[in-house]
Each structure stands twice: as C-alpha cells, then as structure tokens.
Design a protein around this motif. Sequence first.
Motif, PDB file in Angstrom:
ATOM      1  N   ALA A 168       0.781  -1.040  -0.070  1.00  0.00           N
ATOM      2  CA  ALA A 168       0.086   0.040   0.143  1.00  0.00           C
ATOM      3  C   ALA A 168       1.132   1.167   0.030  1.00  0.00           C
ATOM      4  CB  ALA A 168      -0.840  -0.039   1.199  1.00  0.00           C
ATOM      5  N   LEU A 169       2.073   1.311   0.681  1.00  0.00           N
ATOM      6  CA  LEU A 169       2.944   2.488   0.727  1.00  0.00           C
ATOM      7  C   LEU A 169       3.479   2.481  -0.683  1.00  0.00           C
ATOM      8  CD1 LEU A 169       4.454   1.896   4.278  1.00  0.00           C
ATOM      9  CD2 LEU A 169       3.110   3.770   3.785  1.00  0.00           C
ATOM     10  N   MET A 170       3.846   1.463  -1.324  1.00  0.00           N
ATOM     11  CA  MET A 170       4.458   1.421  -2.589  1.00  0.00           C
ATOM     12  C   MET A 170       3.612   2.095  -3.367  1.00  0.00           C
ATOM     13  SD  MET A 170       6.660  -1.862  -3.463  1.00  0.00           S
ATOM     14  CE  MET A 170       6.815  -1.469  -5.602  1.00  0.00           C
ATOM     15  N   THR A 175       1.858   6.476  -7.070  1.00  0.00           N
ATOM     16  CA  THR A 175       0.729   7.343  -7.465  1.00  0.00           C
ATOM     17  C   THR A 175       1.190   8.599  -7.695  1.00  0.00           C
ATOM     18  OG1 THR A 175      -0.894   5.948  -6.499  1.00  0.00           O
ATOM     19  CG2 THR A 175      -1.606   8.395  -6.980  1.00  0.00           C
ATOM     20  N   ASP A 176       1.888   8.997  -6.586  1.00  0.00           N
ATOM     21  CA  ASP A 176       2.687  10.450  -6.564  1.00  0.00           C
ATOM     22  C   ASP A 176       3.398  10.510  -7.880  1.00  0.00           C
ATOM     23  OD1 ASP A 176       0.925  11.168  -4.628  1.00  0.00           O
ATOM     24  OD2 ASP A 176       2.790  11.757  -3.246  1.00  0.00           O
ATOM     25  N   LEU A 177       4.118   9.520  -8.555  1.00  0.00           N
ATOM     26  CA  LEU A 177       4.857   9.637  -9.375  1.00  0.00           C
ATOM     27  C   LEU A 177       4.232   9.066 -11.085  1.00  0.00           C
ATOM     28  CD1 LEU A 177       7.752   7.185  -7.851  1.00  0.00           C
ATOM     29  CD2 LEU A 177       8.100   9.647  -8.390  1.00  0.00           C
ATOM     30  N   ARG A 180       0.243   5.120 -12.345  1.00  0.00           N
ATOM     31  CA  ARG A 180      -0.892   4.839 -11.731  1.00  0.00           C
ATOM     32  C   ARG A 180      -1.529   3.450 -12.092  1.00  0.00           C
ATOM     33  NH1 ARG A 180      -3.252   9.438  -9.786  1.00  0.00           N
ATOM     34  NH2 ARG A 180      -2.289  11.401 -10.419  1.00  0.00           N
ATOM     35  N   SER A 181      -0.910   2.793 -12.924  1.00  0.00           N
ATOM     36  CA  SER A 181      -1.293   1.416 -13.427  1.00  0.00           C
ATOM     37  C   SER A 181      -0.711   0.497 -12.349  1.00  0.00           C
ATOM     38  CB  SER A 181      -0.950   1.024 -14.894  1.00  0.00           C
ATOM     39  OG  SER A 181      -1.389  -0.412 -15.104  1.00  0.00           O
ATOM     40  N   ASP A 182       0.457   0.568 -12.275  1.00  0.00           N
ATOM     41  CA  ASP A 182       1.293  -0.255 -11.466  1.00  0.00           C
ATOM     42  C   ASP A 182       0.793   0.059  -9.805  1.00  0.00           C
ATOM     43  OD1 ASP A 182       2.932  -1.097 -13.108  1.00  0.00           O
ATOM     44  OD2 ASP A 182       4.354   0.293 -12.867  1.00  0.00           O
ATOM     45  N   ALA A 183       0.350   1.321  -9.391  1.00  0.00           N
ATOM     46  CA  ALA A 183      -0.045   1.733  -8.160  1.00  0.00           C
ATOM     47  C   ALA A 183      -1.629   0.909  -8.021  1.00  0.00           C
ATOM     48  CB  ALA A 183      -0.501   3.227  -8.204  1.00  0.00           C
ATOM     49  N   LEU A 184      -2.468   0.931  -8.892  1.00  0.00           N
ATOM     50  CA  LEU A 184      -3.833   0.430  -8.972  1.00  0.00           C
ATOM     51  C   LEU A 184      -3.371  -1.240  -8.848  1.00  0.00           C
ATOM     52  CD1 LEU A 184      -6.827   0.720  -9.001  1.00  0.00           C
ATOM     53  CD2 LEU A 184      -6.625   0.577 -11.537  1.00  0.00           C
ATOM     54  N   LYS A 185      -2.709  -1.821  -9.441  1.00  0.00           N
ATOM     55  CA  LYS A 185      -2.409  -3.346  -9.133  1.00  0.00           C
ATOM     56  C   LYS A 185      -1.761  -3.689  -7.556  1.00  0.00           C
ATOM     57  CE  LYS A 185      -0.685  -4.246 -13.794  1.00  0.00           C
ATOM     58  NZ  LYS A 185       0.557  -4.282 -14.645  1.00  0.00           N
ATOM     59  N   LEU A 186      -1.271  -2.563  -7.331  1.00  0.00           N
ATOM     60  CA  LEU A 186      -0.702  -3.134  -5.667  1.00  0.00           C
ATOM     61  C   LEU A 186      -1.835  -2.632  -4.634  1.00  0.00           C
ATOM     62  CD1 LEU A 186       2.826  -1.495  -5.859  1.00  0.00           C
ATOM     63  CD2 LEU A 186       2.357  -3.667  -5.152  1.00  0.00           C
ATOM     64  N   ILE A 191      -5.509  -3.946  -0.517  1.00  0.00           N
ATOM     65  CA  ILE A 191      -6.597  -3.250   0.361  1.00  0.00           C
ATOM     66  C   ILE A 191      -7.359  -4.380   1.248  1.00  0.00           C
ATOM     67  CG2 ILE A 191      -8.781  -1.879   0.237  1.00  0.00           C
ATOM     68  CD1 ILE A 191      -6.043  -0.389   0.356  1.00  0.00           C
ATOM     69  N   PRO A 192      -7.713  -5.428   0.172  1.00  0.00           N
ATOM     70  CA  PRO A 192      -8.485  -6.570   0.857  1.00  0.00           C
ATOM     71  C   PRO A 192      -7.959  -7.149   2.282  1.00  0.00           C
ATOM     72  CG  PRO A 192      -8.407  -6.714  -1.517  1.00  0.00           C
ATOM     73  CD  PRO A 192      -7.693  -5.732  -1.284  1.00  0.00           C
ATOM     74  N   ILE A 193      -6.726  -7.236   2.050  1.00  0.00           N
ATOM     75  CA  ILE A 193      -5.582  -7.888   3.122  1.00  0.00           C
ATOM     76  C   ILE A 193      -5.866  -7.015   4.606  1.00  0.00           C
ATOM     77  CG2 ILE A 193      -3.674  -8.841   4.035  1.00  0.00           C
ATOM     78  CD1 ILE A 193      -3.340  -9.368   0.973  1.00  0.00           C
ATOM     79  N   LEU A 194      -5.661  -5.565   4.197  1.00  0.00           N
ATOM     80  CA  LEU A 194      -5.486  -4.464   5.367  1.00  0.00           C
ATOM     81  C   LEU A 194      -6.980  -4.441   5.889  1.00  0.00           C
ATOM     82  CD1 LEU A 194      -3.135  -2.075   3.667  1.00  0.00           C
ATOM     83  CD2 LEU A 194      -2.812  -4.022   5.176  1.00  0.00           C
ATOM     84  N   LEU A 195      -8.109  -4.437   4.878  1.00  0.00           N
ATOM     85  CA  LEU A 195      -9.384  -4.554   5.649  1.00  0.00           C
ATOM     86  C   LEU A 195      -9.797  -5.588   6.474  1.00  0.00           C
ATOM     87  CD1 LEU A 195     -11.093  -2.897   2.538  1.00  0.00           C
ATOM     88  CD2 LEU A 195     -10.952  -2.038   4.529  1.00  0.00           C
TER      89      LEU A 195
END
Length: 199
Positions: A168-170, A175-177, A180-186, A191-195
């Motif tokens: 999630a941190l990556m 996202t800031d870089l 967005r495609s790579d960010a979305l995959k991560l 997110i489901p695991i953290l939830l």
Amino acid sequence: ELANNLIRQGRTIEAEAIVRETLLGILKRQGKNSLIAQFAINSLAGAVSAQGRHEEALQLRKVALEILVTSKVPSDSSSVGTTKFRMATSLSRLGKWKEASELFELVSQEMVQNRIIYKQLERESADLPISLIKSGKPDAALTLIKPLYEKDKARLGVKHANTANKGALMAAALTDLDKRSDALKLFRSAIPILLTKSR
C-alpha cells in the motif's frame, strides 16, 4: 519489559500506569537526569503514543533526548538515534511531514556506527516512507520500500499483512510518481488484506 508486553497486547493504559509508577520511583531515588530515567521516559512515550497521544509522546521524547545530551551520550549511539527516530515518528503522526522527514534523515546520517540498529528501525517504520511521500519525495520512499516489499513478499507471501502494508505504501508512492497502473495493481492486492486485518 512488562510495559512493552502490555502495549503489544493492546493494554496501553495498564502499561502507562506501570511505567508512571516505575518512573516516580526512579525520580525519587536517582533524580531526573539519570540515564535510567530517560529509559523510563521513553517507555512512557511509547505507552502514550500507542494511545494516539502523539504530541505528549513527542514532548516526552524531547525530555529523554535532553537527558541523553546532558549525559554526553554520543549522537551516533543507539539510544540517541532511537529516541530521535521515535520523535520523527511522532512528528509524522502529527502531520508535520517536513520536520519528520528532516529528522529521519538526520538520524540516518548520525547512526553510521550503529547501522544495523538504524536499518532495523527503518525496516519496521511505516512513518518514514509516509513522511517522504507527504513531503514530496515519493521517489525516495519508493527506493526505500520496494526492496522491503520484495523481501516480505518472498519470505511471507503476498497475502501477509506486512507485505500488504508495504504494498500500500509503494502504491501511494507510485501514485505520486504518476505510475497509476502499477499503483492500482498494488492497491487491489493490498486493500482487501488490510481491511480483513482491521476487523
């Protein structure tokens, strides 16, 4: 040690009460400038920080650091470095990203003789990469997080909470870089695991 165990169990108010009682005894016997007093003060800071009282934790860490400086403990020592690192953590949790990032960087520069201890602090900290991202240094955050993420992924698996946290941190850094495609995959992976973990 008992207080730390209680904090790990989520019994933070009990931990605070024990540390406060211990600290009072130390202050009566040895005074406020003893090294054992700074250890107890740092423990108290940990207990109040675990309750979300980050400003109080920061002020306690400052007192502990003042004792260390007065006692002429070297700036590259593990005790000074760890205290400053925890101060930077409190600053990060208070949203003071730039101050936190600068203090994290100072600790990294100073702990040249205790690199193993610094690397352990770095490895266990989510606040360091967050402060980098929030202070406009997503590339530095990504450089820091990526090898830690890959290591956890290989050692613990992609569905482990530690891996998901770093993923999630990556994703935030990516996202800031504008990756967005790579960010979305991560994000989709993490997110489901953290939830599930937060329930």
